[in-house]
Scaffold this active site. Structure first.
Site, mmCIF file in Angstrom:
data_model
loop_
_atom_site.group_PDB
_atom_site.id
_atom_site.type_symbol
_atom_site.label_atom_id
_atom_site.label_comp_id
_atom_site.label_asym_id
_atom_site.label_seq_id
_atom_site.Cartn_x
_atom_site.Cartn_y
_atom_site.Cartn_z
ATOM 1 N N ASP A 164 43.533 65.059 47.575
ATOM 2 C CA ASP A 164 42.854 64.559 46.368
ATOM 3 C C ASP A 164 41.363 64.413 46.667
ATOM 4 O OD1 ASP A 164 43.497 62.302 48.116
ATOM 5 O OD2 ASP A 164 42.690 61.033 46.550
ATOM 6 N N ASP A 520 56.902 73.746 53.369
ATOM 7 C CA ASP A 520 55.485 74.157 53.295
ATOM 8 C C ASP A 520 55.174 74.479 51.839
ATOM 9 O OD1 ASP A 520 52.948 75.069 53.720
ATOM 10 O OD2 ASP A 520 53.577 77.026 54.513
HETATM 11 O O1 9MR Z 1 49.043 58.250 53.766
HETATM 12 C C1 9MR Z 1 49.564 57.414 52.761
HETATM 13 C C2 9MR Z 1 51.026 57.209 53.017
HETATM 14 O O2 9MR Z 1 51.219 56.526 54.225
HETATM 15 C C3 9MR Z 1 51.634 56.432 51.862
HETATM 16 O O3 9MR Z 1 53.032 56.357 52.054
HETATM 17 C C4 9MR Z 1 51.318 57.139 50.552
HETATM 18 C C5 9MR Z 1 51.876 56.424 49.330
HETATM 19 O O4 9MR Z 1 51.257 55.215 49.152
HETATM 20 O O5 9MR Z 1 49.916 57.276 50.395
HETATM 21 C C6 9MR Z 1 49.337 58.046 51.414
HETATM 22 O O6 9MR Z 1 48.001 58.129 51.224
HETATM 23 C C7 9MR Z 1 47.521 58.999 50.225
HETATM 24 C C8 9MR Z 1 46.439 58.221 49.510
HETATM 25 O O7 9MR Z 1 47.019 57.185 48.795
HETATM 26 C C9 9MR Z 1 45.574 59.102 48.625
HETATM 27 N N1 9MR Z 1 45.064 60.239 49.333
HETATM 28 C C10 9MR Z 1 46.105 61.050 49.946
HETATM 29 C C11 9MR Z 1 46.919 60.236 50.927
HETATM 30 C C12 9MR Z 1 47.978 61.082 51.632
HETATM 31 O O8 9MR Z 1 49.026 61.451 50.829
#
Ligand code: 9MR
Ligand code: ZN
Length: 551
Positions: A164, A520
């Site tokens: 994102d 993937d």
């Molecule tokens: O890395 C994060 C993961 O540990 C959590 O389980 C998840 C859901 O809350 O969010 C991940 O972080 C994301 C972040 O919120 C937004 N940017 C992308 C991240 C990776 O998916």
């Protein structure tokens, strides 16, 4: 604007043509070298490019492995030390090609570090540096304060966090700190490498980290509080970053953001001092100001998404490890006893001292303390040493039960499991570097072997590396740039047994063994996203191993 064919994105993944799994980047001559296979066979051979047998041996049955559901046989070819390019053959099956040599990870390190450049926001990525993956400037407008939309502020710059386009202070601080520690502990590795980014007077790694630090500095408010994140209200669709013109908002201050910011600024101040005194002074002043904010706000100020916002939350349950890390870095940078008192006080709270991120980050404080040049309290040192010893033993026990030689139990296969994998390797690296436990070298290495292909799916989890690799990460530019090859050097999140998104639920059967809960697939954010703080521990581990093998 490129139109996305979502159906094409959701096609089944390629299945590896190989059934013997190796680190596809290769092995150092003196390293323990193992290939893994999930079929029974007695003999194996290592062949060179001409098909000559360079080594042959007997496999060893490693037994059933619970996390992969495999019966694992291991081909140990450690005695083969000659540089060259090889593959393994057993019972008519083959492995991907791999190298043995002194420079096998140089390219992987360059790619995983260059990945940060590709995530730069607010700057054109020119063809000269970004090659095929160049694109126009993005997200250059002012942001609005979420709490008062009449107030606008400049929050441009920094790295996109992940697939994102959001920018989050805790994630950014931790990623910078891991890169800064890679440089601080292994400077020789970085003093010679060139990752082809716009040059400054600093080694490339510091030039790249500064790009994020300059953005972080913009996230501090006049009272020393630090805003938690800057994002649009909702995640962008699959568009190139320069096509994302939605209003960006700066979200409220959190105490985690403030503490992590103070910590990384203090750490950075000590590292940039020799290159740019003014920048270093600015960093330490910012760190002290945010530390004062923490003193004045002893209560936890968490963060959760307000209604109408679905971008990353990065919520934490407490800020214990964050405050501990902040005071450790401030003490290491200044030697002021008041910070020492505060770090001792913070250390009494209940949090782990051996976790490297992204939310539990006590280990960054612990490392800061152990490297501090000012007076240290022996009982605090003992506490840190004891915590690392205990954790290392625990990880060793888990690795001993794993057919693929990694300290990954079934509960370690969560969203971003490759971060867990690499931060465990960081714990082993610190065991070697800080506490002289040289038995840790082999385990740090085996975790890298897994990342680069020696795992139950035989896939290399770094884009652009190895013969059978991730190529469809959940990374917006890669999804829409129309280029067949992914931006290289990106570490994919990896297997996640919780099936946390619709694509994962659809593609993977309930009951799939944890190590195989992966696809993937660019639509699966819970399996195949990339983030800055999944890349940074990989850079650290690679730097550690390169340094270990400098002759
Ligand atoms: O890395 C994060 C993961 O540990 C959590 O389980 C998840 C859901 O809350 O969010 C991940 O972080 C994301 C972040 O919120 C937004 N940017 C992308 C991240 C990776 O998916
Ligand atoms: Zn951007």
């Amino acid at each position: 604007m490129t139109m996305i064919n979502y159906e094409a994105l959701a096609v089944a993944n390629p299945v590896t043509p190989f059934s013997i799994f190796v680190n596809q980047a290769g092995y150092y001559p003196d390293a323990v070298k193992k290939a893994y296979m999930a079929f029974s066979c007695e003999d194996f051979e290592v062949l060179d490019l001409c098909g000559n047998v360079k080594y042959s041996g007997k496999t060893v049955y490693a037994g059933p492995d619970e996390t992969s559901g495999d019966d694992v046989w291991v081909a140990d070819f450690t005695p083969l030390k000659d540089s060259g390019r090889y593959c393994i053959r057993a019972n008519g099956n083959t492995s991907a090609m791999f190298n043995i040599g002194r420079h096998i990870y140089d390219d992987v390190l360059c790619k995983t570090l260059k990945a940060f450049y590709y995530l730069r926001c607010g700057q054109e990525l020119t063809e000269e540096y970004a090659l095929l993956w160049h694109h126009a400037k993005c997200h250059t407008d002012l942001s609005k304060l979420w709490e008062d939309a009449d107030v606008s502020m400049d929050a441009t710059g920094g790295w996109h966090d992940a697939g994102d386009y959001g920018k989050y202070v805790t994630a950014g601080s931790v990623a910078c700190a891991q890169l800064l520690y890679a440089y601080k502990l292994f400077p020789d590795v970085f003093n010679t490498i060139n990752i082809n980014i716009p040059k400054a007077k600093t080694p490339d790694i510091l030039t790249e980290v500064r790009y994020e630090l300059e953005w972080l500095l913009k996230m501090q408010n006049s009272e020393g509080g630090v805003y938690h994140k800057v994002t649009t209200k909702m995640h962008a669709p699959f568009i190139m970053p320069e096509d994302d013109h939605e209003q960006m908002y700066v979200f409220p201050v959190s105490s985690m953001a403030c503490a992590d910011f103070a910590a990384v600024c203090a750490l950075a101040a000590t590292i940039y001092e020799v290159y740019d005194k003014d920048f270093s002074d600015k960093l330490i002043a910012a760190a002290k100001k945010s530390a004062a904010w923490l003193d004045a706000h002893p209560d936890f100020l968490g963060f959760s998404n307000p209604d109408g916002c679905n971008t990353g939350e990065y919520g934490e349950r407490n800020d214990y490890s964050n405050r501990f890390w902040a005071y450790c870095e401030l003490y290491s940078a200044t030697g002021e006893s008041s910070y020492h008192d505060k770090l001792i006080h913070a250390s009494a709270m209940d949090f782990p001292l051996t976790e490297f991120g992204y939310s539990e980050i006590g280990a960054l404080g612990a490392v800061s303390y152990m490297l501090c040049k000012y007076t240290r309290d022996p009982s605090m040192e003992d506490k840190i040493r004891g915590a690392f010893n205990w954790r290392i033993n625990d990880l060793k026990n888990t690795a001993a039960t794993c057919g693929y030689d990694v300290a990954m139990g079934e509960h370690d296969y969560y969203w971003g499991s490759n971060m867990g994998l690499m931060t465990k390797a960081m714990v082993f690296a610190m065991g070697d570097v800080l506490f002289d436990d040289h038995s840790c070298v082999e385990l740090a290495t085996s975790h890298l072997h897994y990342l680069l292909g020696a795992n139950a799916l035989g896939i290399c989890y770094v884009t652009g590396v190895g013969e059978f690799r991730v190529n469809n990460p959940h990374l917006r530019p890669t999804v829409c740039d129309g280029i067949g090859e992914s931006i290289p050097g990106m570490v994919a999140g990896g297997p996640n047994r919780n099936l946390s998104d619709p694509i994962a639920k659809n593609l993977l059967r309930e009951g799939t063994p944890p190590m195989k809960c992966y696809a993937d697939n660019a639509l699966s954010y819970s399996l195949n996203e990339i983030t800055i703080y999944w890349n940074s521990p990989a850079v650290f581990v690679l730097a550690y191993l390169l340094n270990h093998n400098i002759t």
